[in-house]
Scaffold this motif. Structure first.
Motif, PDB file in Angstrom:
ATOM      1  N   ARG A   1       4.713   3.108   2.279  1.00 36.45           N
ATOM      2  CA  ARG A   1       4.116   4.421   2.552  1.00 36.45           C
ATOM      3  C   ARG A   1       3.784   4.555   4.048  1.00 36.45           C
TER       4      ARG A   1
ATOM      5  N   TRP B   1       8.165   3.961  -5.607  1.00 34.51           N
ATOM      6  CA  TRP B   1       8.615   4.424  -4.294  1.00 34.51           C
ATOM      7  C   TRP B   1       9.453   5.686  -4.415  1.00 34.51           C
TER       8      TRP B   1
ATOM      9  N   ASP C   1       7.241   8.703  -5.576  1.00 38.14           N
ATOM     10  CA  ASP C   1       6.332   9.172  -4.518  1.00 38.14           C
ATOM     11  C   ASP C   1       7.072   9.721  -3.304  1.00 38.14           C
TER      12      ASP C   1
ATOM     13  N   THR D   1      -1.135   9.114   9.576  1.00 39.63           N
ATOM     14  CA  THR D   1      -0.643   9.953   8.496  1.00 39.63           C
ATOM     15  C   THR D   1      -0.626  11.400   8.940  1.00 39.63           C
TER      16      THR D   1
ATOM     17  N   ARG E   1       6.968   5.366   5.808  1.00 41.00           N
ATOM     18  CA  ARG E   1       7.290   6.784   5.652  1.00 41.00           C
ATOM     19  C   ARG E   1       6.435   7.629   6.593  1.00 41.00           C
ATOM     20  N   ASN E   2       5.135   7.332   6.656  1.00 46.32           N
ATOM     21  CA  ASN E   2       4.248   8.088   7.553  1.00 46.32           C
ATOM     22  C   ASN E   2       4.681   7.967   9.002  1.00 46.32           C
TER      23      ASN E   2
ATOM     24  N   LEU F   1       9.035   8.158  -1.123  1.00 47.41           N
ATOM     25  CA  LEU F   1       8.896   7.294   0.048  1.00 47.41           C
ATOM     26  C   LEU F   1      10.228   6.881   0.652  1.00 47.41           C
TER      27      LEU F   1
ATOM     28  N   THR G   1       3.816  -1.378  -1.731  1.00 48.83           N
ATOM     29  CA  THR G   1       3.968   0.080  -1.787  1.00 48.83           C
ATOM     30  C   THR G   1       3.210   0.741  -0.646  1.00 48.83           C
ATOM     31  N   ASP G   2       2.027   0.266  -0.351  1.00 52.29           N
ATOM     32  CA  ASP G   2       1.257   0.813   0.762  1.00 52.29           C
ATOM     33  C   ASP G   2       1.994   0.608   2.082  1.00 52.29           C
TER      34      ASP G   2
END
Length: 586
Positions: free
Chosen positions: A300, A340, A343, A38, A303-304, A345, A296-297
């Motif tokens: 994420r 999503w 946030d 991250t 995205r990171n 994402l 969702t995680d």
């Protein structure tokens, strides 16, 4: 290509000849061990040679601008060319199949899928997944074109390239946006026929416990036979269960590897190939809150990864998704679209595939609420009725569908399973104004409804929120009782506005049993229609252009008492034809 510590390569010999399976030692751990870091604050990452150093806020601002760039038409290419269509392994041959002829068209973006059938099987040079190099040509009544005998993937890789690299280089040279499209849970390996076994990944053989369909007690651990599994009720029985952290971890790593090794502008997570992600929905129960959080995680983490790698290379990597056009349906699958979007994402969103549940405007409103552009996915019809499929497969129907989508506010057209680069549609669908002067056909439903229930328990009953009429879902007609349906229309030419290109409109009805025009009373927006011409199996009613509205139109059909006891209204289509020029001289 960059190497990874601890990578080992094993050649798998047997059912998939020349299939190279690559995995990190141990394949995946018992818990999520994603290599994605991250990125925080304004931290600057070590950049690649020649890359411009960026801060995270600067990267995000640049990404926002790139996300909003015009995309008149997005071409999703399923990547079949290197497997089925290349006689020789050259970039020119690969590109000539579907890509080079698109130069000068309205295609602004190419979303290129490197096979992904099934999970983790690719035609790019992966070090984490499997490289699909099988050239098997099994004897089977459905195998009539040589099976996989033309697969040139291995040869491309021996040359130091691969289909994804060739496609990205082409796009860069021609100022076309290049995305890698990852089919998140493709289950073509579940469809049987001559190819099902050949597509079944070694990963699934090694880990049958990761599938939504449990392996039966006593069955061979590496079986690819559906009879050895308790087959799930919905979707493909070979779908991966994303409850397993190892599965989610692999999905993130597949994406990160492409971002690290290919100069893509973005990646797409295609959640509609195919629409099952957890065992619960596969067996008839909706996804839980915990499952929504797990997926969702994973998004994420993607995205990171794109931010980390984007900072290293000095420019953003966009994240696109393709999802159902219903927040509620998606949640039942395990996809929390609005979370999503809220946030931040994802950067772009395409909606629908085998089916569409809402007007396009519902998805547009959702995406634009969070500043995300929305693209209308126009895929081919899957209706089995020959006449219905014929009218929906014609270019005029694609134009009508695109015109309606544009009128409801979409940011572009996303073409799926459309592979003829010579089709005029690539030079037409991306211009809403241009569609006004072209032939169009409008139907209530271009794709199927039964398929909604294939992927989701009672999906049609619970989530369909728009009008629907086709031979698979006809409307009953009873004497003296009007039946009506809404038909959305857009891009109508203005009556008599252009004397050089007059247009005519025809309302076409299909009634089972062919009761004849005298047995029916037909009205469009409250105005009775007469003068029907029989064009079996259709009744064709001439329509004055001024009767047709841009937007919803109400069509009403009443069966006259005393003619036939009952009938079925099978289909309806509004055809708008622009006549040849009649004006001469300057």
């Amino acid at each position: 290509m960059k190497s990874r510590p601890g990578v080992r390569i094993a050649l798998i010999v047997g059912l998939l000849p020349l299939l190279i399976f690559v995995t990190e030692s141990g394949c995946a751990s018992k818990h999520s061990t994603s290599p994605v870091n991250t990125t925080q604050g304004e931290q600057k990452m070590t950049t690649l040679a020649g890359a411009k150093a960026m801060t995270l806020p600067a990267l995000r601002e640049a990404r926002k601008k790139l996300a909003s760039r015009p995309r008149r038409i997005i071409f999703n290419n399923d990547g079949n060319e290197p497997v089925y269509y290349c006689d020789v392994a050259t970039p020119e041959t690969l590109l000539a199949c579907r890509t080079t002829p698109l130069l000068g068209s309205m295609v602004d973006s190419i979303f290129y899928c490197t096979w992904s059938s099934g999970f983790g099987v690719f035609t790019h040079n992966t070090k984490i997944g499997e490289i699909f190099t099988s050239t098997a040509n099994p004897t089977h009544p459905d195998n009539k074109t040589g099976g996989l005998s033309k697969n040139k993937t291995a040869e491309f890789i021996r040359q130091g390239t691969d289909p994804l690299r060739i496609m990205v280089d082409f796009c860069k040279a021609n100022r076309i946006e290049a995305f890698w499209s990852f089919r998140m849970n493709d289950t073509h390996d579940a469809w049987g026929s001559w190819y099902g076994n050949l597509l079944f990944p070694q990963l699934k053989k090694n880990h049958p416990e990761w599938l939504v369909s449990p392996l039966k007690t006593g069955a061979a651990p590496a079986s690819t036979n559906v009879k050895d599994y308790d087959r799930s009720k919905h979707g493909g029985w070979t779908a991966m269960d994303f409850n397993h952290p190892e599965v989610r971890d692999l999905a993130v790593r597949f994406i990160a590897e492409v971002c690290e090794n290919y100069d893509v502008d973005g990646i797409e997570m295609d959640f509609l190939r195919h629409a099952v992600y957890f065992k619960g929905p596969a067996w008839g129960t909706d996804a839980t809150a915990e499952e929504l959080a797990r997926l969702t995680d994973m998004v994420r983490q993607v995205r990171n990864a794109t931010e980390r790698i984007g900072l290293q290379r000095g420019r953003p990597i966009l994240v696109a998704i393709r999802v159902p056009d219903s927040v509620e349906y998606s949640k039942a699958m395990g996809i929390d679209i609005e979370r999503w979007l809220a946030d931040g994402l994802v950067d772009t969103m395409a909606v629908s595939d085998y089916f569409r549940l809402n007007p396009w405007s519902a998805s547009v409103e959702l995406g634009h609420k969070y500043g995300v552009p929305v693209y209308a996915c126009l895929s081919e019809t899957r209706l089995r009725d020959t006449e219905a499929a014929k009218i929906r497969s014609a270019p005029a129907c694609y134009r009508g569908r695109a015109a309606v989508a544009w009128s409801e506010g979409v940011d572009g057209i996303y073409m799926f399973n459309a592979f003829n680069p010579q089709s005029p549609l690539w030079r037409e669908l991306g211009n809403a104004d241009g569609l006004r002067g072209l032939d169009k056909t409008f139907v209530v439903a271009a794709r199927g409804a039964q398929v909604i229930n294939f992927w989701m328990a009672d999906g049609e009953k619970r989530f369909l929120r728009r009008a629907y009429l086709s031979p698979e879902r006809p409307l009953p007609l009873e004497p003296g009782k009007p039946a009506s349906i809404e038909l959305r229309v857009a891009g109508m030419p203005v009556a008599n506005a252009d004397l050089a290109r007059p247009a005519i409109a025809t309302l076409r009805l299909r009634i089972a049993g062919d009761p004849g025009a005298n047995a029916l009373v037909v009205a469009l927006n409250g105005t009775p229609l007469t003068g029907a011409i029989v064009s079996s199996p259709w009744l064709d009613y001439p329509v004055a252009l001024e009767l047709v509205k841009n937007g919803p139109n109400r069509i009403e059909v009443t069966l006259n008492p005393g003619n036939v006891p009952k009938a079925k209204w099978l289909d309806v289509a509004l055809q708008v034809k622009v006549l040849p020029s009649v004006r001469s001289g300057p």
